[in-house]
Design a protein around this motif. Structure first.
Motif, short mmCIF file in Angstrom:
data_model
loop_
_atom_site.label_atom_id
_atom_site.label_comp_id
_atom_site.label_asym_id
_atom_site.label_seq_id
_atom_site.Cartn_x
_atom_site.Cartn_y
_atom_site.Cartn_z
N SER A 83 0.85 -1.21 0.00
CA SER A 83 0.00 0.00 0.00
C SER A 83 0.88 1.25 0.00
CB SER A 83 -0.96 -0.01 1.19
OG SER A 83 -0.23 0.05 2.39
N GLY A 84 2.07 1.15 0.58
CA GLY A 84 3.01 2.28 0.58
C GLY A 84 3.51 2.59 -0.82
N ILE A 85 3.72 1.54 -1.61
CA ILE A 85 4.21 1.74 -2.98
C ILE A 85 3.22 2.60 -3.77
CG2 ILE A 85 4.61 0.53 -5.18
CD1 ILE A 85 5.89 -1.73 -3.60
N LEU A 86 1.92 2.37 -3.51
CA LEU A 86 0.89 3.10 -4.28
C LEU A 86 0.91 4.61 -4.00
CD1 LEU A 86 -2.15 0.66 -4.05
CD2 LEU A 86 -0.62 1.03 -5.98
N VAL A 87 1.43 4.99 -2.84
CA VAL A 87 1.50 6.43 -2.53
C VAL A 87 2.96 6.82 -2.29
CG1 VAL A 87 -0.85 6.71 -1.65
CG2 VAL A 87 0.91 5.88 -0.11
#
Ligand code: SF4
Length: 362
Positions: free
Chosen positions: A348-352
């Protein structure tokens, strides 16, 4: 110490509709360009044994094998050197690969983008999906055992299903590496003025990306960097050197380099470069804080993340203390995790990632 060199070949037969890279359909200037490029290499390369060389573009496969050899012989070539050539499938055939296999080039990066011929036509690519199947086979026959395919998601009329089916097809070809890029329409490309219909919005692109991660993992690919997947440990060593914040030469038009703590970029204008290939459009000695921020910025792109002991020793800091606020904020939300003294982005961190990374900047 410089570990790598990037060599830019800025020629293409025509311009793809989504492309805002520095590349031009002016092949008649190739000879003059190669001369200027060689002059830059002769004057700036220190003769050290590098770990990786990378011919990017543009379309480097528009250079003949003889022209490539002429450039390669300016470098110290030692066993273990990774030499990558980006290529467009319609530009080469079996004979080219047979000759190329006799040079130090040992890794191929093929611009596929999609296996849907209608999508390829719509985005201005010159090749068809059958060209990709042909070149992978021809390259294998010539002995290349390190092949990467590039894909774009969010293309006009591309569905999540068709994108995932492309990736399954790519995996079934047995390639060692796959790179995925979300479509970005930037100023200067054809699509910027003629916006295509039916392109994925941000949410849809995120969904396509997450499905791609699952599909490639199921097929044995390791997701080792935000956009990159390797099979059998065949990472791009060249790009890994960038992400590990190692120094590299940038040769050719618009190429960027990082040598002796100085970040620089070569001229973006072809006439300027031909006139003086040693000129720089930009050159700047980084201070310690900038080097640290780059280390964080690049390190968090990698699944292997940031090793606290390493970064503390390298920059004489207490990483966890210095960035306590941003680390706890994103660990609480599940965007960053810390395992065995290594901080890394979660899925989920990669997406932001852009938002998170910007918070590490002073
Ligand atoms: S996308 Fe690649 S092949 Fe197409 S114009 Fe740009 S550099 Fe050339």
């Amino acid at each position: 110490m410089v570990k790598s060199a990037y060599i830019h070949i800025p020629f293409c037969k025509s311009k793809c509709h989504y492309c805002s890279f520095v590349s031009f359909p002016v092949l008649e200037r190739k000879g003059a360009y190669i001369n200027a490029l060689k002059n830059q290499i002769k004057s700036e390369y220190g003769g050290e044994a590098l770990e990786t060389l990378y011919f990017g573009g543009g379309t480097p496969s528009l250079l003949s094998v003889k022209e490539l050899e002429g450039i390669l012989k300016l470098f110290t070539i030692k066993d273990g050197l990774e030499v990558t050539l980006e290529l467009n499938p319609e530009t080469v055939g079996a004979e080219y690969f047979q000759s190329l296999a006799r040079t130090p080039v040992n890794r191929l990066s093929i611009g596929v983008q999609s296996f849907d011929d209608e999508i390829l036509r719509c985005i201005g690519r010159r090749h068809k999906s059958s060209d990709v199947f042909r070149v992978v086979e021809e390259a294998r026959c010539a002995g290349f055992n390190n092949i990467s395919l590039d894909f774009i998601y969010g293309l006009p009329n591309q569905t999540e299903e068709s994108f995932i089916s492309d990736l399954k097809c790519a995996a079934s070809l047995g390639v060692e590496h796959i790179s995925l890029y979300g479509l970005k329409i930037e100023e200067g490309c054809f699509f910027y003025s003629q916006m295509p219909q039916n392109i994925a919005d941000e949410e849809m692109q995120a969904q396509m990306y997450l499905s791609a991660i699952d599909a490639l993992k199921e097929r044995g690919f390791e997701h080792y960097e935000i956009s990159n997947f390797a099979h059998g440990g065949k990472f791009s060593r060249h790009n890994n050197n960038y992400w590990k914040n190692q120094e590299y030469y940038g040769f050719g038009l618009a190429a960027h380099g990082y040598v002796n703590g100085v970040r620089y970029s070569n001229p973006i204008n072809l006439d300027d470069y031909l006139e003086n290939p040693l000129r720089k459009d930009f050159s700047r000695q980084l201070d310690e804080q900038e080097k640290l921020e780059e280390e964080i910025f690049l390190g968090l792109r990698l699944k292997s993340g940031i090793n606290v002991d390493f970064i503390n020793a390298k920059f004489n800091i207490d990483f966890a203390k210095k960035y306590k606020e941003v680390l706890s904020k994103y660990m609480l939300t599940g965007h960053i995790e810390c395992k065995n003294s290594v901080y890394s982005l979660t899925q989920s961190g990669i997406l932001v990632s852009n938002t998170i990374l910007s918070e590490f900047l002073e």
